[in-house]
Design a protein around this motif. Structure first.
Motif: not given
Length: 420
Positions: A401-416
């Motif tokens: 989250g940041g000062s641009d008023n947004s939350v960015n979501i990234f999907k984790n594609t790592h094979q655990q």
């Protein structure tokens, strides 16, 4: 590089801990200037020859002398002052894939606090509100009982939103909230009062019994995290209609603002401060166990139970990894440099001991491998302002989250491949 150098050879032995990708560990002669691209070709050719079913080429990273290879092999060995006469062990690991952008959640003001549990994202905002969103981008619920900006939030039971959550604010208070997952209303239950100035950080113990808070009055305060009114809380003591709770203990030691706090276990807390120190506290004995002194103000920290190390970010653009138990040499084990402005937030992965993320005032979110201190694995694009908070509590999502008023979501594609 001269033609003679390009044609010279070096002996290597390819090894891996991922047995499904193993090739014969016999010495091989390769050009001294071989890089990761050509090492990938080599390993995949060997896999074709030695694996019964070869479906598709796999991208690998290569560890040489404990560090990921990012330059030609000879250059890497020279940086490490290593001999080229001996056979070099090259360990290969399946490359961490880039997280995929999923969504951006727009708020009405700066987003300074964030934490994920299950499919729910909890955020704290400079418009004095706490918000709950789905990981699919739907706004679910809002709480507006604070009268100043929210600086930190945390679910009371890690990974379980049904346990409620806590928020802290520059209105000098923290609030414990109840929420039934899936409903559209949050209910403030307990207000924590005792700080004399704004609160910047709150953290819940692993057993969910206690929490700590810290901020501009330089004091670390310990509280009960129960959502129920306790015996020593008079029923007639109310503020904003909520039961008032006072701290169990107040720990003094920092000289300036406490910027971050993390429980290391149920009786130990680490804090970062603008006074250039990290302190490790014994909350049972109410004293300082260890102090780490830095050169600049510390802006955040993260603790990994997988490695027993602390990551801390600073106002000098660097991230440092500390081993507070170290008895050999410096407690600072590695410095990670790529951000161009203050690094405001760091967060360990909770399933892979080598991975962490960071966010900075340079609008960048970065995904790192601890074995590659000179460059991140990936820059995660999207913010148009300062990054104020990052979270990797969930295996599935990296959020910021940041000062641009947004939350960015990234999907984790790592094979655990690493088991928690």
């Amino acid at each position: 590089m001269t033609a003679e150098l390009a044609e010279s050879q070096i002996q290597i032995k390819l090894v891996t801990k991922q047995q499904s990708h193993a090739v014969p560990d016999v010495p091989l002669s390769v050009p001294t200037n071989i890089d990761t691209k050509n090492l990938n070709k080599l390993v995949n050719e060997l896999l074709k020859e030695n694996v019964a079913v070869f479906l598709k080429a796999i991208e690998f990273d290569f560890l040489v002398l404990g560090e990921l290879l990012r330059v030609p092999l000879l250059e890497h060995l020279q940086e490490k002052n290593a001999s080229t006469e001996a056979t070099i062990e090259v360990e290969y690991v399946e490359r961490t894939p880039a997280p995929q952008p999923e969504d951006a959640l727009l708020h009405d003001d700066w987003v300074a606090a964030i934490e994920v549990a299950d499919k729910w994202i909890l955020t704290g905002c400079y418009d004095n509100t706490v918000n709950i969103w789905t990981t699919k981008g739907k706004h679910q619920a809002i709480g507006n009982n604070h009268s100043n900006c929210i600086r930190s939030v945390s679910w009371l039971r890690k990974g379980d939103p049904s346990g409620g959550f806590v928020s802290c604010s520059h209105d000098l208070s923290a609030i414990l909230w109840h929420w039934e997952p899936g409903t559209t209303e949050v209910h403030p239950k307990i207000i924590l009062k005792g700080h004399e100035r704004g609160i910047d950080t709150v953290s819940v113990s692993p057993n969910s019994a206690r929490l700590v808070s810290g901020g501009w009055d330089t004091n670390l305060k310990i509280w009960s995290a129960s959502l129920e009114q306790e015996d020593d809380e008079p029923p007639n003591k109310k503020s904003k209609g909520l039961t008032v709770r006072t701290p169990v203990h107040t720990l003094k030691g920092h000289k300036e603002t406490i910027s971050g706090s993390k429980w290391m276990d149920n009786s130990t807390v680490a804090t970062s401060s603008m006074d250039h120190t990290i302190k490790v506290w014994d909350v049972e004995l109410c004293g300082i166990k260890t102090e780490i002194v830095g050169q600049k103000a510390f802006l955040s920290l993260s603790w990994s139970p997988l490695t027993n190390t602390i990551l801390a970010s600073s106002a000098d653009r660097h991230i440092r990894m500390y081993d507070p138990r170290s008895s050999e040499g410096s407690v600072c084990k590695t410095t990670y440099t790529s951000h161009t402005l203050w690094v405001s937030a760091v967060c360990w992965s909770n399933y892979d001991e080598h991975l962490f993320m960071s966010g900075g005032y340079d609008q960048c979110v970065k995904l790192w491998d601890t074995r590659c201190p000179k460059a991140p694995l990936y820059d995660l694009q999207g913010h148009q302002g300062k990054v104020l908070c990052v979270d990797w509590t969930s295996d599935k999502y990296l959020v910021s989250g940041g000062s641009d008023n947004s939350v960015n979501i990234f999907k984790n594609t790592h094979q655990q491949t690493l088991v928690r």
